[in-house]
Design a protein around this motif. Structure first.
Motif, mmCIF file in Angstrom:
data_model
loop_
_atom_site.group_PDB
_atom_site.id
_atom_site.type_symbol
_atom_site.label_atom_id
_atom_site.label_comp_id
_atom_site.label_asym_id
_atom_site.label_seq_id
_atom_site.Cartn_x
_atom_site.Cartn_y
_atom_site.Cartn_z
ATOM 1 N N TRP A 511 0.832 -1.198 0.000
ATOM 2 C CA TRP A 511 0.000 0.000 0.000
ATOM 3 C C TRP A 511 0.875 1.260 0.000
ATOM 4 N N LEU A 512 1.914 1.234 0.796
ATOM 5 C CA LEU A 512 2.817 2.385 0.853
ATOM 6 C C LEU A 512 3.528 2.595 -0.473
ATOM 7 N N ALA A 513 3.759 1.496 -1.213
ATOM 8 C CA ALA A 513 4.418 1.608 -2.514
ATOM 9 C C ALA A 513 3.478 2.137 -3.598
ATOM 10 N N LYS A 514 2.171 2.280 -3.251
ATOM 11 C CA LYS A 514 1.153 2.838 -4.153
ATOM 12 C C LYS A 514 1.085 2.056 -5.465
ATOM 13 N N LEU A 515 1.094 0.739 -5.340
ATOM 14 C CA LEU A 515 0.983 -0.122 -6.516
ATOM 15 C C LEU A 515 -0.488 -0.376 -6.837
ATOM 16 N N HIS A 516 -0.788 -0.484 -8.129
ATOM 17 C CA HIS A 516 -2.133 -0.881 -8.539
ATOM 18 C C HIS A 516 -2.272 -2.395 -8.367
ATOM 19 N N TRP A 517 -3.533 -2.849 -8.394
ATOM 20 C CA TRP A 517 -3.803 -4.254 -8.067
ATOM 21 C C TRP A 517 -3.099 -5.236 -8.999
ATOM 22 N N ASP A 518 -2.971 -4.893 -10.256
ATOM 23 C CA ASP A 518 -2.389 -5.842 -11.206
ATOM 24 C C ASP A 518 -0.999 -5.422 -11.686
ATOM 25 N N ASP A 519 -0.373 -4.488 -10.995
ATOM 26 C CA ASP A 519 1.013 -4.127 -11.316
ATOM 27 C C ASP A 519 1.959 -5.209 -10.799
ATOM 28 N N LYS A 520 2.912 -5.564 -11.618
ATOM 29 C CA LYS A 520 3.933 -6.520 -11.177
ATOM 30 C C LYS A 520 4.793 -5.871 -10.096
ATOM 31 N N LEU A 521 5.061 -6.620 -9.024
ATOM 32 C CA LEU A 521 5.835 -6.077 -7.913
ATOM 33 C C LEU A 521 7.269 -5.803 -8.346
ATOM 34 N N PRO A 522 7.899 -4.752 -7.821
ATOM 35 C CA PRO A 522 9.327 -4.547 -8.059
ATOM 36 C C PRO A 522 10.120 -5.777 -7.627
ATOM 37 N N VAL A 523 11.280 -5.958 -8.226
ATOM 38 C CA VAL A 523 12.080 -7.171 -8.003
ATOM 39 C C VAL A 523 12.352 -7.405 -6.522
ATOM 40 N N GLN A 524 12.698 -6.362 -5.790
ATOM 41 C CA GLN A 524 13.035 -6.515 -4.377
ATOM 42 C C GLN A 524 11.831 -7.016 -3.566
ATOM 43 N N LEU A 525 10.660 -6.447 -3.831
ATOM 44 C CA LEU A 525 9.452 -6.876 -3.117
ATOM 45 C C LEU A 525 9.028 -8.274 -3.546
ATOM 46 N N GLN A 526 9.185 -8.571 -4.829
ATOM 47 C CA GLN A 526 8.803 -9.903 -5.310
ATOM 48 C C GLN A 526 9.671 -10.979 -4.665
ATOM 49 N N GLU A 527 10.975 -10.742 -4.587
ATOM 50 C CA GLU A 527 11.875 -11.716 -3.964
ATOM 51 C C GLU A 527 11.541 -11.895 -2.479
ATOM 52 N N LYS A 528 11.177 -10.797 -1.816
ATOM 53 C CA LYS A 528 10.808 -10.867 -0.406
ATOM 54 C C LYS A 528 9.569 -11.737 -0.207
ATOM 55 N N TRP A 529 8.583 -11.571 -1.095
ATOM 56 C CA TRP A 529 7.355 -12.363 -0.981
ATOM 57 C C TRP A 529 7.621 -13.845 -1.287
ATOM 58 N N LEU A 530 8.437 -14.111 -2.273
ATOM 59 C CA LEU A 530 8.742 -15.506 -2.627
ATOM 60 C C LEU A 530 9.494 -16.208 -1.498
ATOM 61 N N ARG A 531 10.353 -15.485 -0.806
ATOM 62 C CA ARG A 531 11.035 -16.077 0.361
ATOM 63 C C ARG A 531 10.025 -16.405 1.457
ATOM 64 N N PHE A 532 9.077 -15.504 1.648
ATOM 65 C CA PHE A 532 8.039 -15.760 2.646
ATOM 66 C C PHE A 532 7.214 -16.982 2.247
ATOM 67 N N GLN A 533 6.845 -17.076 0.984
ATOM 68 C CA GLN A 533 6.076 -18.233 0.510
ATOM 69 C C GLN A 533 6.827 -19.529 0.755
ATOM 70 N N ALA A 534 8.132 -19.518 0.466
ATOM 71 C CA ALA A 534 8.932 -20.737 0.641
ATOM 72 C C ALA A 534 8.955 -21.179 2.096
ATOM 73 N N SER A 535 8.927 -20.216 3.020
ATOM 74 C CA SER A 535 8.972 -20.553 4.446
ATOM 75 C C SER A 535 7.686 -21.216 4.921
ATOM 76 N N LEU A 536 6.594 -21.067 4.163
ATOM 77 C CA LEU A 536 5.315 -21.635 4.582
ATOM 78 C C LEU A 536 5.313 -23.159 4.552
ATOM 79 N N SER A 537 6.277 -23.760 3.876
ATOM 80 C CA SER A 537 6.349 -25.226 3.859
ATOM 81 C C SER A 537 6.615 -25.781 5.252
#
Length: 618
Positions: A511-537
């Motif tokens: 929300w703070l990054a003011k991204l639209h709903w279907d905008d692809k996340l910046p690389v840094q944020l995308q990598e952060k989310w993918l790391r979080f997803q991997a930890s869910l295992s």
């Protein structure tokens, strides 16, 4: 009034969020008494000036008409866009046509309007106007907010419409000779306000049949489902098609439920389908009061008992009959063996009508009121341990559990509610459940003891809760996919709050990054989310006891803790239970986290907020 809704246009492009909503009265320039009210959402910009050209053509068939906009052929600003849902309140039957290359005139409450082709060489550009509410996002946000809120301790004061719906139920419900409940639909507006729905439902049916023709397994499941519907007398061929009676045809489609242990496929009906008057049957039905217990309350009640069983009502909505007088208002179109389109009445409470959840739950509560005096042990499972069609019973001893299961089955039989999918955490708990209801039951000695339990996974052998999550790794991560996957972390008791709070904090970061709903996340944020997803295992490694180790002789203490940081506030409640022999256990009851507001507060203020959260949780 406040309203912040995402608006989509052509190509699913966002047109921004609304700044609020206002009630607007539109009236004719010729007669101020010809008016109607609409609720309009406010945007900074609606459209460019329209039309995009000027024409001087005069059409003979339009001469002398009182036009709603006499200057319609000159470009000008647009103040209000009237949606299709309000169009039915505006139009009147009369239409004047010219040649096929000329526009037509439609009579409306505001005067005549002109629409159609304009064969004018001065036309220089085309303006296309289409907007819709991004309701999928709103639904996700609503679910997310509901999970964030704690259940209220006090019953809400019924709204006038809810009180009217309740009184209607009391005045009109009956029971047939078998004890089955018969209800009527609670209308808040006359059915005569419905327009024609047959043509639209027929069009939807032909689209469905084309899809079915390309998928044999899908077609077979669809046919089997509706054949069973007819065999069980839950639908019947429509007869006595009295043209003077209002009627409504519900479009329908199929839904797969991969994780269901009974019905993998079902047909759902669309009660929100608009008729030619712009009104659907759901628009004229009372929704009724929210009678369902909150999942937090049900789960905490279940955790109090050492021994428990689970079961559910077979086809719960469809066990409640609808009075024949209103069958015409819940019809569907289907095809007979000769592929001829045939209308059917739906003769039971229909999932897809806005009043259906109220009617189903209200009937179950009426069953308790009518028959509970003969089955006292079944009252708590039906009032405190039920979530829609899932019913849970508990007791301290095996004998009491067996008797509770027997009484529950018998009271449900009196209301014609068969039970299925019985399971328990102790052998012989279901000894007195009749064999008929155990035919399709989940065996308590099943090779797979893991059962879905109000969004949690319950291992009935070990009697604990476990967590599994099917994550989807998207190549392009957007704010929409993050919200969807965060919402899927269903954790009503806060067992995995240290994990879910990270997902909520990440959403706030987006929300703070003011991204639209279907905008692809910046690389840094995308990598952060993918790391979080991997930890869910690692969630599969977590298990917590279902039972709070309570008994009638236990000495019990509740201990609450709260804390705060600049990231989030947290509250947790533990139960300390000491048995008669002095054995002490400490169990997490529940916890709650909230991310801190975007407007930063001091740590002392945040700690006070955490203390308030804890007080509500206790």
């Amino acid at each position: 009034m406040a309203a912040s809704i995402n608006i989509l246009g052509i190509g699913s492009r966002s047109a921004g969020r609304t700044r609020g909503a206002a009630t607007v009265t539109l009236s004719s320039i010729y007669d101020s008494t010809s008016n109607f009210k609409v609720t309009a959402f406010v945007l900074n910009i609606l459209t460019p000036t329209l039309p995009s050209f000027t024409t001087s053509i005069q059409w003979e068939h339009l001469r002398g008409l009182l036009l709603a906009d006499p200057d319609f052929s000159r470009p000008g600003p647009i103040d209000v866009i009237i949606g299709a849902d309000s169009y039915g309140l505006l139009v009147e039957p009369e239409i004047i046509r010219g040649r096929t290359t000329e526009p037509i005139a439609q009579r409306t409450l505001l005067g005549w309007i002109v629409l159609g082709p304009v064969n004018d060489s001065t036309s220089s550009s085309v303006r296309v106007q289409h907007t819709s509410i991004d309701d999928k996002i709103d639904l996700l946000l609503t679910k997310f907010r509901e999970q964030e809120e704690l259940p209220s301790d006090s019953a809400p004061t019924p709204e006038p419409e809810e009180a009217s719906c309740e009184q209607h139920f009391k005045d009109t419900y009956t029971r047939d000779n078998n004890g089955r409940y018969v209800v009527r639909l609670p209308f808040k507006a006359p059915p005569s306000s419905l327009g024609d729905s047959f043509a639209g439902a027929k069009r939807c049916l032909h689209q469905l049949l084309r899809r079915l023709s390309t998928n044999d397994s899908y077609r077979e499941l669809y046919n089997e489902f509706l054949q069973e519907y007819e065999t069980l007398s839950h639908m019947a061929r429509a007869t006595n098609m009295d043209s003077s009676r209002s009627r409504f045809y519900l479009p329908h489609h199929g839904v797969f439920r991969a994780h269901s242990t009974t019905t993998k496929f079902r047909v759902v009906f669309n009660g929100s389908f608009k008729t030619t008057s712009g009104v659907s049957i759901n628009d004229i039905l009372h929704t009724g009061a929210k009678l369902q217990q909150d999942t937090v309350d049900v789960l905490l009640w279940i955790r109090r008992h050492r021994l428990i069983f689970t079961t559910d009502v077979t086809k719960m909505f469809r066990q409640i009959a609808v009075h024949p007088d209103v069958w015409a208002l819940q019809q569907i179109l289907w095809v007979d063996p000769n592929n001829q389109v045939v209308p059917y009445y739906l003769t039971t409470v229909t999932y897809g009508l806005s009043c259906a959840p109220f009617l189903a739950i209200r009937v179950m509560l009426q069953l308790v009121e009518d028959e509970g005096h003969d089955f006292p042990l079944a009252i708590s499972p039906l009032t405190k341990g039920r979530y829609v069609d899932d019913i849970f019973g508990g007791a301290e001893t095996l004998q009491d559990l067996q008797e509770t299961a027997r009484q529950l089955q018998e009271i449900c039989q009196r209301g014609c509610f068969p039970l299925q999918k019985w399971s328990a955490n102790v052998k012989d708990a279901l000894r007195y459940v009749t064999s008929e209801s155990r035919t399709d039951a989940v065996s308590i000695n099943s090779e797979d003891p893991n059962l879905k339990f109000l969004g949690l996974e319950w291992n009935s052998t070990e009697d604990n809760f476990k967590f599994t999550l099917q994550t989807s790794f998207h190549q392009d991560v957007t704010k929409r996919t993050v919200l969807s996957e965060t919402e899927s972390l269903f954790d009503r008791l806060g067992f995995i709050s240290p994990i879910t709070v990270k997902a909520k904090a990440f959403l706030q970061e987006l929300w703070l990054a003011k991204l639209h709903w279907d905008d692809k996340l910046p690389v840094q944020l995308q990598e952060k989310w993918l790391r979080f997803q991997a930890s869910l295992s690692d969630l599969s490694l977590i298990s917590l006891p279902r039972w709070l180790d309570l008994s009638s002789t236990s000495k019990v203490e509740l201990h609450g803790f709260s804390d705060a940081s600049m990231l989030a506030i947290v509250a947790a409640v533990y139960l300390r239970s000491t048995s008669a022999d002095g054995t002490t256990t400490v169990t997490l009851v529940c916890s709650k986290t909230k991310v801190t507001p975007l407007k930063r507060l001091t740590i002392p203020k945040l700690e006070l907020s955490a203390a308030l959260l804890l007080a509500k949780l206790m």
